[in-house]
Scaffold this active site. Structure first.
Site, PDB file in Angstrom:
ATOM      1  N   CYS A  25     -21.971 -19.840  -4.848  1.00  0.00           N
ATOM      2  CA  CYS A  25     -22.806 -18.786  -5.458  1.00  0.00           C
ATOM      3  C   CYS A  25     -23.946 -18.318  -4.562  1.00  0.00           C
ATOM      4  O   CYS A  25     -24.708 -17.431  -4.936  1.00  0.00           O
ATOM      5  CB  CYS A  25     -23.345 -19.248  -6.806  1.00  0.00           C
ATOM      6  SG  CYS A  25     -22.037 -19.426  -8.039  1.00  0.00           S
ATOM      7  N   HIS A  75     -23.308  -2.948 -13.569  1.00  0.00           N
ATOM      8  CA  HIS A  75     -22.920  -2.509 -12.227  1.00  0.00           C
ATOM      9  C   HIS A  75     -24.090  -2.464 -11.253  1.00  0.00           C
ATOM     10  O   HIS A  75     -24.145  -1.618 -10.363  1.00  0.00           O
ATOM     11  CB  HIS A  75     -22.165  -1.173 -12.283  1.00  0.00           C
ATOM     12  CG  HIS A  75     -20.785  -1.343 -12.814  1.00  0.00           C
ATOM     13  ND1 HIS A  75     -20.518  -1.408 -14.165  1.00  0.00           N
ATOM     14  CD2 HIS A  75     -19.607  -1.498 -12.188  1.00  0.00           C
ATOM     15  CE1 HIS A  75     -19.221  -1.583 -14.341  1.00  0.00           C
ATOM     16  NE2 HIS A  75     -18.637  -1.653 -13.156  1.00  0.00           N
ATOM     17  N   GLU A 136     -21.548 -16.252 -18.674  1.00  0.00           N
ATOM     18  CA  GLU A 136     -21.275 -15.851 -17.298  1.00  0.00           C
ATOM     19  C   GLU A 136     -19.777 -15.887 -16.987  1.00  0.00           C
ATOM     20  O   GLU A 136     -19.266 -15.030 -16.279  1.00  0.00           O
ATOM     21  CB  GLU A 136     -22.044 -16.795 -16.367  1.00  0.00           C
ATOM     22  CG  GLU A 136     -21.986 -16.426 -14.916  1.00  0.00           C
ATOM     23  CD  GLU A 136     -22.851 -17.338 -14.062  1.00  0.00           C
ATOM     24  OE1 GLU A 136     -24.070 -17.105 -14.000  1.00  0.00           O
ATOM     25  OE2 GLU A 136     -22.302 -18.286 -13.473  1.00  0.00           O
TER      26      GLU A 136
END
Length: 151
Positions: A25, A75, A136
């Site tokens: 990550c 986005h 998530e």
């Protein structure tokens, strides 16, 4: 009258990177987030009110959450502005990308705290934020509960 909780669910796509993290990550990547927003209040008892029987109109709650969270984060790519990711963020912005710079490491845990603060400020009198759940992945989520955050 009884207190009632109502929940509205939202989804949005957001990218992020965790600076200094020791796993995958640390790379820029994205998630299809699912946000569940639960508020608590007393249903409107005035039978002449067009919202009679509602704690809050789901449409009104949708408007608040979309404006404060979904429309902002959908986005977008989120970076901690206090890291070297600032350089990448600025380059992406120059190329027309939607970038959000925050004061925190953009983990689900910190994002859900940020979202709680934003949503709470917009709720009408008599309506309280009860909880948020930010999912998530299919198997990973962070939760925020007002009862855990009483000062």
């Amino acid at each position: 009258m009884a207190k009632i909780r109502i929940t509205k669910q939202f989804s949005f796509e957001t990218g992020h990177a965790l600076y200094g993290y020791d796993g995958k990550c640390k790379n820029v990547h994205g998630h299809s987030y699912k946000l569940s927003v639960t508020v608590i209040g007393t249903p409107i008892a005035d039978s002449t009110n067009v919202k009679y029987g509602m704690v809050i109109d789901f449409t009104d709650l949708k408007y608040i959450v979309k404006e404060e969270v979904v429309d902002q984060f959908d986005h977008a790519t989120v970076f901690n502005k206090n890291t070297p990711h600032l350089e990448l963020a600025n380059e992406l912005k120059e190329r027309g990308h939607h970038v959000i710079l925050v004061d925190y490491q953009p983990t689900s845990e910190n994002m859900v705290i940020d979202f709680a603060e934003k949503i709470q400020k917009r709720l009408p009198a008599g309506i309280s934020l009860f909880s948020l759940r930010l999912q998530e992945t299919d198997t990973s989520f962070a939760e925020w509960f007002a009862s855990d955050n009483v000062i």
